[in-house]
Scaffold this motif. Structure first.
Motif, PDB file in Angstrom:
ATOM      1  N   HIS A 191       0.860  -1.183   0.000  1.00 22.47           N
ATOM      2  CA  HIS A 191       0.000   0.000   0.000  1.00 22.47           C
ATOM      3  C   HIS A 191       0.898   1.236   0.000  1.00 22.47           C
ATOM      4  O   HIS A 191       1.627   1.468   0.965  1.00 22.47           O
ATOM      5  N   ASN A 192       0.872   1.998  -1.075  1.00 27.32           N
ATOM      6  CA  ASN A 192       1.660   3.231  -1.170  1.00 27.32           C
ATOM      7  C   ASN A 192       0.713   4.405  -0.926  1.00 27.32           C
ATOM      8  O   ASN A 192      -0.084   4.774  -1.786  1.00 27.32           O
ATOM      9  N   ILE A 193       0.779   4.971   0.283  1.00 25.51           N
ATOM     10  CA  ILE A 193      -0.055   6.108   0.655  1.00 25.51           C
ATOM     11  C   ILE A 193       0.734   7.375   0.315  1.00 25.51           C
ATOM     12  O   ILE A 193       1.847   7.560   0.801  1.00 25.51           O
ATOM     13  N   TYR A 194       0.164   8.237  -0.506  1.00 28.75           N
ATOM     14  CA  TYR A 194       0.857   9.468  -0.871  1.00 28.75           C
ATOM     15  C   TYR A 194      -0.119  10.638  -0.810  1.00 28.75           C
ATOM     16  O   TYR A 194      -1.331  10.454  -0.703  1.00 28.75           O
ATOM     17  N   ALA A 195       0.445  11.846  -0.833  1.00 28.55           N
ATOM     18  CA  ALA A 195      -0.363  13.063  -0.770  1.00 28.55           C
ATOM     19  C   ALA A 195      -0.103  13.894  -2.016  1.00 28.55           C
ATOM     20  O   ALA A 195       0.995  13.882  -2.571  1.00 28.55           O
ATOM     21  N   THR A 196      -1.131  14.623  -2.433  1.00 29.33           N
ATOM     22  CA  THR A 196      -0.986  15.542  -3.551  1.00 29.33           C
ATOM     23  C   THR A 196      -0.878  16.952  -2.987  1.00 29.33           C
ATOM     24  O   THR A 196      -1.704  17.369  -2.177  1.00 29.33           O
ATOM     25  N   THR A 254       2.936  21.353  -5.294  1.00 29.18           N
ATOM     26  CA  THR A 254       4.219  21.118  -5.973  1.00 29.18           C
ATOM     27  C   THR A 254       4.371  19.698  -6.490  1.00 29.18           C
ATOM     28  O   THR A 254       5.403  19.354  -7.062  1.00 29.18           O
ATOM     29  N   GLY A 255       3.373  18.845  -6.294  1.00 27.10           N
ATOM     30  CA  GLY A 255       3.446  17.473  -6.800  1.00 27.10           C
ATOM     31  C   GLY A 255       3.023  16.453  -5.763  1.00 27.10           C
ATOM     32  O   GLY A 255       2.465  16.783  -4.724  1.00 27.10           O
ATOM     33  N   ASN A 256       3.311  15.196  -6.060  1.00 30.68           N
ATOM     34  CA  ASN A 256       2.951  14.102  -5.159  1.00 30.68           C
ATOM     35  C   ASN A 256       4.069  13.876  -4.131  1.00 30.68           C
ATOM     36  O   ASN A 256       5.236  13.799  -4.490  1.00 30.68           O
ATOM     37  N   VAL A 257       3.679  13.760  -2.867  1.00 31.98           N
ATOM     38  CA  VAL A 257       4.633  13.514  -1.783  1.00 31.98           C
ATOM     39  C   VAL A 257       4.425  12.093  -1.287  1.00 31.98           C
ATOM     40  O   VAL A 257       3.316  11.700  -0.936  1.00 31.98           O
ATOM     41  N   GLY A 258       5.474  11.314  -1.298  1.00 32.12           N
ATOM     42  CA  GLY A 258       5.391   9.945  -0.813  1.00 32.12           C
ATOM     43  C   GLY A 258       5.074   8.922  -1.888  1.00 32.12           C
ATOM     44  O   GLY A 258       4.984   7.732  -1.606  1.00 32.12           O
ATOM     45  N   TYR A 259       4.912   9.365  -3.107  1.00 35.49           N
ATOM     46  CA  TYR A 259       4.620   8.446  -4.204  1.00 35.49           C
ATOM     47  C   TYR A 259       5.894   7.673  -4.554  1.00 35.49           C
ATOM     48  O   TYR A 259       6.944   8.260  -4.782  1.00 35.49           O
ATOM     49  N   LYS A 310       6.508 -12.408  -2.616  1.00 35.32           N
ATOM     50  CA  LYS A 310       5.960 -12.213  -3.960  1.00 35.32           C
ATOM     51  C   LYS A 310       4.944 -11.075  -3.917  1.00 35.32           C
ATOM     52  O   LYS A 310       3.947 -11.154  -3.200  1.00 35.32           O
ATOM     53  N   LEU A 311       5.243 -10.017  -4.665  1.00 36.53           N
ATOM     54  CA  LEU A 311       4.334  -8.877  -4.731  1.00 36.53           C
ATOM     55  C   LEU A 311       3.106  -9.290  -5.544  1.00 36.53           C
ATOM     56  O   LEU A 311       3.188  -9.535  -6.739  1.00 36.53           O
ATOM     57  N   THR A 312       1.975  -9.409  -4.874  1.00 37.84           N
ATOM     58  CA  THR A 312       0.752  -9.846  -5.548  1.00 37.84           C
ATOM     59  C   THR A 312      -0.152  -8.676  -5.915  1.00 37.84           C
ATOM     60  O   THR A 312      -1.005  -8.799  -6.793  1.00 37.84           O
ATOM     61  N   LYS A 313       0.022  -7.538  -5.215  1.00 38.22           N
ATOM     62  CA  LYS A 313      -0.817  -6.378  -5.522  1.00 38.22           C
ATOM     63  C   LYS A 313      -0.095  -5.116  -5.073  1.00 38.22           C
ATOM     64  O   LYS A 313       0.508  -5.082  -4.011  1.00 38.22           O
ATOM     65  N   LEU A 314      -0.179  -4.096  -5.903  1.00 42.77           N
ATOM     66  CA  LEU A 314       0.342  -2.776  -5.568  1.00 42.77           C
ATOM     67  C   LEU A 314      -0.849  -1.837  -5.520  1.00 42.77           C
ATOM     68  O   LEU A 314      -1.553  -1.650  -6.517  1.00 42.77           O
ATOM     69  N   ASN A 315      -1.103  -1.269  -4.369  1.00 44.26           N
ATOM     70  CA  ASN A 315      -2.264  -0.432  -4.138  1.00 44.26           C
ATOM     71  C   ASN A 315      -1.785   0.991  -3.847  1.00 44.26           C
ATOM     72  O   ASN A 315      -1.250   1.247  -2.772  1.00 44.26           O
ATOM     73  N   ARG A 316      -1.946   1.895  -4.791  1.00 43.67           N
ATOM     74  CA  ARG A 316      -1.554   3.294  -4.584  1.00 43.67           C
ATOM     75  C   ARG A 316      -2.782   4.079  -4.136  1.00 43.67           C
ATOM     76  O   ARG A 316      -3.817   4.054  -4.792  1.00 43.67           O
ATOM     77  N   VAL A 317      -2.630   4.775  -3.011  1.00 44.15           N
ATOM     78  CA  VAL A 317      -3.756   5.511  -2.431  1.00 44.15           C
ATOM     79  C   VAL A 317      -3.361   6.973  -2.254  1.00 44.15           C
ATOM     80  O   VAL A 317      -2.423   7.280  -1.513  1.00 44.15           O
ATOM     81  N   ASN A 318      -4.080   7.853  -2.930  1.00 40.97           N
ATOM     82  CA  ASN A 318      -3.858   9.290  -2.784  1.00 40.97           C
ATOM     83  C   ASN A 318      -4.777   9.786  -1.679  1.00 40.97           C
ATOM     84  O   ASN A 318      -5.977   9.952  -1.897  1.00 40.97           O
TER      85      ASN A 318
END
Length: 167
Positions: A91-96, A99-104, A128-136
């Motif tokens: 789970h990649n939690i990032y903020a917009t 100036t751009g995305n922080v934590g992406y 084994k990476l089975t899922k990549l979940n990016r959350v803004n």
């Protein structure tokens, strides 16, 4: 010679400082440990004891070798543990921000981290990476802290799989 002197010094230092001193002085009997403030006469007794140990012959300072013998040899060679595969949901939690995305994190960064994980546990596990979940989500990115209510909410919403899956 230097390594021998260093090992003797470390052995003595560990033996002298790892446990409290039991010093008997004519005017009092006390146990000294970390944070103690020994009197000048106590310091002299400890220094004399240290010097005696320091100048003792090598044979009296040497510890006897430690050997262990198992009474019965194993009936067969040990079997290496079975290598297990652990499913990973990242789970990649990032903020917009303006100036751009922080934590992406890029795919490349995540794949490199998976390679480090697999390298560190190569004898026992394969990850084994089975899922990549990016959350803004600015709120989660900026305000989640260990043990706070927002962390619990985020984990409940994002959790994938059971105990067999690393999130």
């Amino acid at each position: 010679m230097k390594s021998h002197t260093l090992s003797v010094f470390l052995t003595l230092a560990i033996g002298v400082f790892a446990a409290p001193f039991n010093v008997t002085i004519s005017d009092r009997s006390t146990s000294l440990g970390c944070g103690s403030k020994p009197s000048q006469s106590e310091i002299q007794v400890m220094e004399a004891s240290f010097q005696d140990l320091l100048h003792a012959d090598e044979e009296s300072r040497r510890m006897p070798p430690i050997t262990w013998v198992h009474p019965d040899p194993p009936p067969h060679p040990p079997v290496p543990p079975k290598k297990r595969t652990v499913k990973v949901v990242w789970h990649n939690i990032y903020a917009t921000t303006p100036t751009g995305n922080v934590g992406y994190l890029s795919d490349d960064v995540i794949n490199k981290q998976m390679a480090v994980l697999n390298g560190d546990y190569s004898g026992l596990f394969t990850f084994k990476l089975t899922k990549l979940n990016r959350v803004n989500n600015n709120d989660w990115h900026d305000h989640v802290d260990v043990g706070n209510a927002l962390e619990q909410t985020m984990k409940k919403q994002l959790r994938v799989g059971g105990a067999e899956t690393l999130n």
